[in-house]
Design a protein around this motif. Structure first.
Motif, short mmCIF file in Angstrom:
data_model
loop_
_atom_site.label_atom_id
_atom_site.label_comp_id
_atom_site.label_asym_id
_atom_site.label_seq_id
_atom_site.Cartn_x
_atom_site.Cartn_y
_atom_site.Cartn_z
N GLY A 431 0.83 -1.23 -0.11
CA GLY A 431 0.26 0.05 -0.17
C GLY A 431 0.95 1.12 -0.02
N PRO A 432 0.12 2.32 -0.29
CA PRO A 432 1.24 3.66 -0.30
C PRO A 432 1.73 3.88 0.83
N ALA A 433 1.54 3.68 2.09
CA ALA A 433 2.01 3.87 3.32
C ALA A 433 3.57 2.94 3.24
N ALA A 434 3.12 1.68 3.17
CA ALA A 434 4.20 0.94 3.02
C ALA A 434 5.38 1.28 2.00
N VAL A 435 4.85 1.55 0.82
CA VAL A 435 5.71 2.09 -0.42
C VAL A 435 6.70 3.22 0.13
N LEU A 436 6.04 4.06 0.82
CA LEU A 436 6.87 5.38 1.40
C LEU A 436 8.01 4.92 2.52
N SER A 437 7.46 3.95 3.35
CA SER A 437 8.44 3.42 4.39
C SER A 437 9.38 2.82 3.85
N ARG A 438 9.47 1.67 2.81
CA ARG A 438 10.32 1.05 2.30
C ARG A 438 11.44 1.84 1.31
N THR A 439 10.57 3.00 0.70
CA THR A 439 11.51 3.81 -0.10
C THR A 439 12.34 4.59 0.86
N ALA A 440 11.96 5.13 2.05
CA ALA A 440 12.72 5.76 2.89
C ALA A 440 14.01 4.90 3.51
N ASP A 441 13.59 3.65 3.75
CA ASP A 441 14.59 2.73 4.26
C ASP A 441 15.84 2.72 3.22
N LEU A 442 15.15 2.77 1.88
CA LEU A 442 16.35 2.42 0.91
C LEU A 442 17.18 3.71 0.62
N LEU A 443 16.43 5.03 0.91
CA LEU A 443 17.19 6.08 0.93
C LEU A 443 18.29 6.29 1.85
N ALA A 444 18.14 5.80 2.78
CA ALA A 444 18.86 5.97 4.14
C ALA A 444 20.09 5.05 3.69
N GLU A 445 19.87 4.21 3.03
CA GLU A 445 21.26 3.24 2.58
C GLU A 445 22.06 3.86 1.40
N LEU A 446 21.41 4.85 0.58
CA LEU A 446 22.15 5.53 -0.50
C LEU A 446 23.27 6.47 -0.32
#
Length: 716
Positions: A431-446
C-alpha cells in the motif's frame, strides 16, 4: 547638434553630451549624437522611454532642467539617484521651441571635481538647449525632422590630429569632426561585445549580430552559418531569400564557393561588386545584393562558421571598417561557440531528464490519466521532480508524484533511483504507506544528504476506493462530480530522508464516478509573486461534466496560467486522473497492443487489431475509417519515434477513441512544412495528419510519460 554638445561640455565642465530626439510614435527618446570620451560614451542608453524616471525623459515631460545624482539638488525620490552610476551625475534640458518639444540635451558630469550645477550653470544649459531647439524648429519649417537613427553617431572631444586625407564615411561618424569615424566604429564594437555577453541562446546572438553588425554597416542581408560534419549549415539569417538559403544550407565546406573560401581563410573576403564575385565564383547565385563581405568565424584555430553581409549597392570597404569587422567576427565566433556548448549541455540534461521519466503512462478502462512536466530555468537544466502511473493487478492503479531537492545531476540520479524503487514496491502489492516506508529505508542506505517529498495514491477502480499517503508532499486536489473541490484528510508525514522513527500513515476514502484527482509538486505554488492556486481551483471546478478526454485540455489550461520558465524557481509536475467508474448503462471496453520499435509490419497488425475489436464491439460501420486513421498515425510513430509504439482502443458512451503512444515528445504538424520556417526544423512532418484532421471528429496530441500520445475519436 555637435556644436551644442561641444559648447555645453565646455561651459558646464561635463565629460559627455547626448542629443536625444523623440521618435515618430512618441514613445521613445533616441540618442542621435553622442560626444565625449571613453568610457562614458559607451555606457549611455541609446533609447529611453518617455515615461522613464531618467533625467532626459523627465526634462522632456516637464519642460524644465532636470538634474539627478548631485547631493545638493538630489531628487526627492532616492531611487532616481541609483539610475546614475557613481561618481557621475546627469543634467538634461528639454529641446523646446514654440509648440514643438523635440527631445533633450543631456550632459554627464563629475560634480565632485567641478562642483554642483548651480543656478547660473543650469540657465546656461537651458540657453544652449533653446538655441539648438530653435535651429531644429527652423529646419522643421521645411518639412518633418528625419526619424532618429537606430544607433547614434559618436565623436570624441579630446583634440585629435587632423588626418592628411579626409576620413572615409561608410555611414560612420561625422566627416567634419576628426576622430568621430573611429570612435563610432569602436562604439559599435563595444555595444556588440556587450550584447553578445548577455546573449544566452542562438536567437539572442543572431539578434545582436543583426543590430550591432548588419545595421551599423548598413547591410541589406545577414547570413550566419555554422560548420559541422564537413558542411555549412544556416543557423541565422535576415533579409535573405529562401532560394539563396537553400543553396547554402548543407553545402560542402570543401566546395568552390565564397562561403567555403571564407571558412578556410583567416582573412576577410570582400567583393565590392558583382563582377568581382563572378570573376572568382562564376556559378554564384544572384541573391539580390551587389556587394558582399564574408567574415570567417574562428574560435582560436577552430573554424566555427561564416558571417556574410550583403549590400544593396556596390560598396568599397575602408581599412578601418575591415579591421573592425574582423574584431566583430572574433566576438561573434566565441559567442556562437559558447551558446553552442550551452545548448549541447542542455540537450544532454534534457535527455537525462527525459529517460528518467516513465516511457508511457499506465491507465485502466475506467481510469484516464495525463501528465505535464515543466522544467524551470536552471544552470544545469536538470530537476528532481518526477511522476509515475503504475498499472497493478485486479484493476488497481498507483499514482505518484515526487520532488528531490536541488537542480543538479545528483538530484536527477537520486530521483531515478527512488522512482525505480517505488515502482518495484508498488508492483509487489504494498500500500502507499508501506511503499513510502520502504523507499525511505532505501534512501537511508544511499549515503546522500538530499531529501525528497512524495505523494503516493492507490486507486482500486473495481471498488471505487482510494488510499493516499504523503511524505512531506502536498496532498492531491479532488474534484467531485458536483464540482466541489477538497483534499483528502491524509497526514503529511516527514519527507523521505528524515529519520523520525515514525511509520508513514495513509487514509482511505471512496470515489464517485466522475471524480478527478490532481497531484502536483510544490513548483506549482512556488511561483514568484504569483498565487496560481485560486486559478487552478477555478479551472478544476469549471467543467465538472467534461468527458474524460477533456483532461488534456484541462491540463493545458492549468499550464497556461503559469509564468514562463525564467520566472519560476522550481520545476512543475501535474498529474491528472479521472475515475470513470462503473456508470450504469455505459460500456468501458478497452483493449491495447504494442508494436516493437521500427517494425513496419506492425502497421498491418494495428489494422487487424482495430478491425477485430470493432467487430467484436458491434461497431463494424467504423472499421474502414478507423483502420485508415490507425495506419496513418501508427506508420508515422514507427518512422519518427525511436521507440516501441503502444495502441489503446477505448469505447466511450458516444465515441470510439484510439490512442497511439510513443517516446518522441515532438508534436506532429498536420500541414505542409516550408523550409523557410526555422521552427519547423524541430517538428515532425509528412505524417498524413491531414487525413486524420478530415476524418476524425476530434484529435490531438499530449505529453505521455517521456513521449507523447496522438489521440483521435470517431462518433458512434
Amino acid at each position: 547638434m555637435s556644436t551644442a554638445i561641444r559648447e555645453a561640455l565646455t561651459a558646464l565642465d561635463a565629460v559627455t553630451g547626448i542629443v536625444y530626439l523623440l521618435d515618430r510614435d512618441g514613445r521613445w527618446l533616441r540618442a542621435a549624437l553622442i560626444g565625449g570620451s571613453p568610457p562614458v560614451v559607451f555606457t549611455m542608453p541609446e533609447r529611453i522611454a518617455v515615461d522613464a524616471p531618467y533625467a532626459s525623459s523627465t526634462a522632456w515631460r516637464t519642460g524644465t532642467v532636470t538634474v539627478i545624482g548631485e547631493p545638493e539638488i538630489r531628487a526627492d525620490d532616492p531611487g532616481l539617484a541609483r539610475l546614475v552610476p557613481f561618481p557621475y551625475s546627469v543634467a538634461s534640458t528639454p529641446l523646446e521651441s514654440g509648440d514643438h518639444r523635440f527631445g533633450a540635451l543631456t550632459l554627464v558630469r563629475l560634480p565632485t571635481h567641478h562642483g554642483a550645477l548651480d543656478t547660473t550653470k543650469r540657465r546656461r544649459l537651458r540657453t544652449i538647449g533653446d538655441r539648438l531647439a530653435d535651429g531644429l524648429a527652423a529646419y522643421a519649417e521645411h518639412g518633418p525632422l528625419p526619424e532618429p537613427p537606430l544607433h547614434p553617431t559618436v565623436f570624441p572631444i579630446e583634440p585629435v590630429r587632423q588626418p592628411a586625407h579626409p576620413e572615409p564615411i561608410g555611414g560612420w561618424g561625422l566627416p567634419e569632426i576628426p576622430g568621430s569615424y573611429g570612435t563610432t566604429l569602436m562604439y559599435h564594437l563595444h555595444k556588440l561585445s556587450e550584447a553578445l555577453n548577455r546573449a544566452g541562446d542562438l536567437h539572442a546572438v543572431a539578434d545582436a549580430a543583426r543590430a550591432r553588425i548588419m545595421e551599423p554597416y548598413r547591410a541589406r542581408s545577414l547570413v550566419i552559418t555554422g560548420f559541422g560534419d564537413g558542411r555549412l549549415w544556416v543557423t541565422a539569417h535576415h533579409g535573405t531569400s529562401v532560394g539563396a538559403l537553400r543553396s547554402i544550407h548543407g553545402a560542402s565546406a570543401d566546395g568552390p564557393s565564397p562561403y567555403a573560401d571564407a571558412l578556410r581563410s583567416r582573412d576577410l573576403l570582400l567583393f565590392p561588386d558583382r563582377a568581382q564575385l563572378l570573376s572568382a565564383h562564376p556559378d554564384a547565385p544572384d541573391d539580390g545584393c551587389r556587394a558582399w563581405a564574408y567574415l570567417p568565424l574562428r574560435a582560436g584555430d577552430v573554424p566555427v562558421g561564416v558571417c556574410v553581409l550583403g549590400f544593396a549597392e556596390e560598396r568599397r570597404f575602408a581599412p578601418e571598417e575591415q579591421a573592425t569587422a574582423m574584431m566583430m567576427a572574433s566576438l561573434l565566433a566565441r559567442a556562437l561557440e559558447r551558446v553552442g556548448l550551452d545548448e549541447r549541455k542542455h540537450a544532454l540534461a534534457e535527455s537525462v531528464q527525459k529517460w528518467l521519466l516513465p516511457r508511457i503512462l499506465g491507465d485502466l478502462p475506467d481510469m484516464v490519466t495525463t501528465a505535464r512536466y515543466l522544467p524551470a530555468a536552471s544552470a544545469s537544466g536538470i530537476g528532481g521532480d518526477w511522476y509515475d502511473v503504475i498499472t497493478l493487478t485486479d484493476r488497481k492503479i498507483c499514482l505518484i508524484v515526487g520532488d528531490v531537492e536541488g537542480h543538479n545531476v545528483e538530484s536527477a540520479v537520486l530521483m531515478g533511483q527512488l522512482r525505480s524503487a517505488m515502482l518495484a514496491y508498488a508492483r509487489e502489492g504494498h500500500g502507499p504507506a508501506a511503499v513510502l516506508s520502504r523507499t525511505a529505508d532505501l534512501l537511508a542506505e544511499l549515503d546522500t544528504e538530499l531529501l525528497a517529498t512524495c505523494c503516493c495514491v492507490r486507486v482500486d477502480a473495481a471498488q471505487g476506493a482510494v488510499e493516499v499517503a504523503s511524505a512531506g508532499h502536498p496532498p492531491p486536489l479532488v474534484r467531485r462530480p458536483d464540482g466541489g473541490i477538497d483534499t483528502p484528510d491524509a497526514p503529511v508525514d516527514v519527507p523521505l530522508g528524515v529519520h523520525s522513527g515514525v511509520a508513514y500513515r495513509s487514509v482511505e476514502s471512496l470515489l464517485e464516478p466522475g471524480t478527478l484527482l490532481l497531484l502536483y509538486t510544490d513548483g506549482l505554488t512556488a511561483v514568484r509573486d504569483v498565487d496560481v492556486m485560486p486559478r487552478v481551483r477555478e479551472l478544476l471546478a469549471a467543467d465538472p461534466s467534461d468527458p474524460g478526454h477533456h483532461l488534456e485540455e484541462l491540463a493545458d489550461r492549468i499550464v497556461a496560467t503559469l509564468p514562463a520558465s525564467s520566472e519560476r524557481t522550481d520545476d512543475v509536475v501535474l498529474l491528472l486522473a479521472r475515475y470513470e467508474g462503473p456508470v450504469p448503462g455505459s460500456r468501458r471496453r478497452f483493449e491495447r497492443m504494442e508494436i516493437q520499435r521500427h517494425d513496419l509490419l506492425g502497421v498491418q497488425a494495428a489494422r487487424r487489431f482495430v478491425r477485430e475489436n470493432l467487430r467484436a464491439w458491434d461497431r463494424e460501420e467504423l472499421v474502414d475509417s478507423l483502420e485508415l486513421l490507425a495506419s496513418e498515425v501508427v506508420t508515422n510513430a514507427l518512422i519518427h519515434a525511436d521507440s516501441r509504439v503502444d495502441l489503446r482502443l477505448r469505447e466511450g458512451p458516444d465515441h470510439i477513441r484510439l490512442e497511439v503512444r510513443d517516446s518522441d515528445a515532438t508534436p506532429p504538424i498536420p500541414s505542409p512544412i516550408s523550409v523557410s520556417g526555422g521552427e519547423n526544423a524541430q517538428a515532425e512532418h509528412g505524417r498524413g495528419l491531414l487525413i486524420v484532421e478530415s476524418l476524425a471528429s476530434s484529435w490531438g496530441t499530449s505529453p505521455s510519460g517521456r513521449g507523447k500520445t496522438v489521440w483521435l475519436e470517431l462518433p458512434l
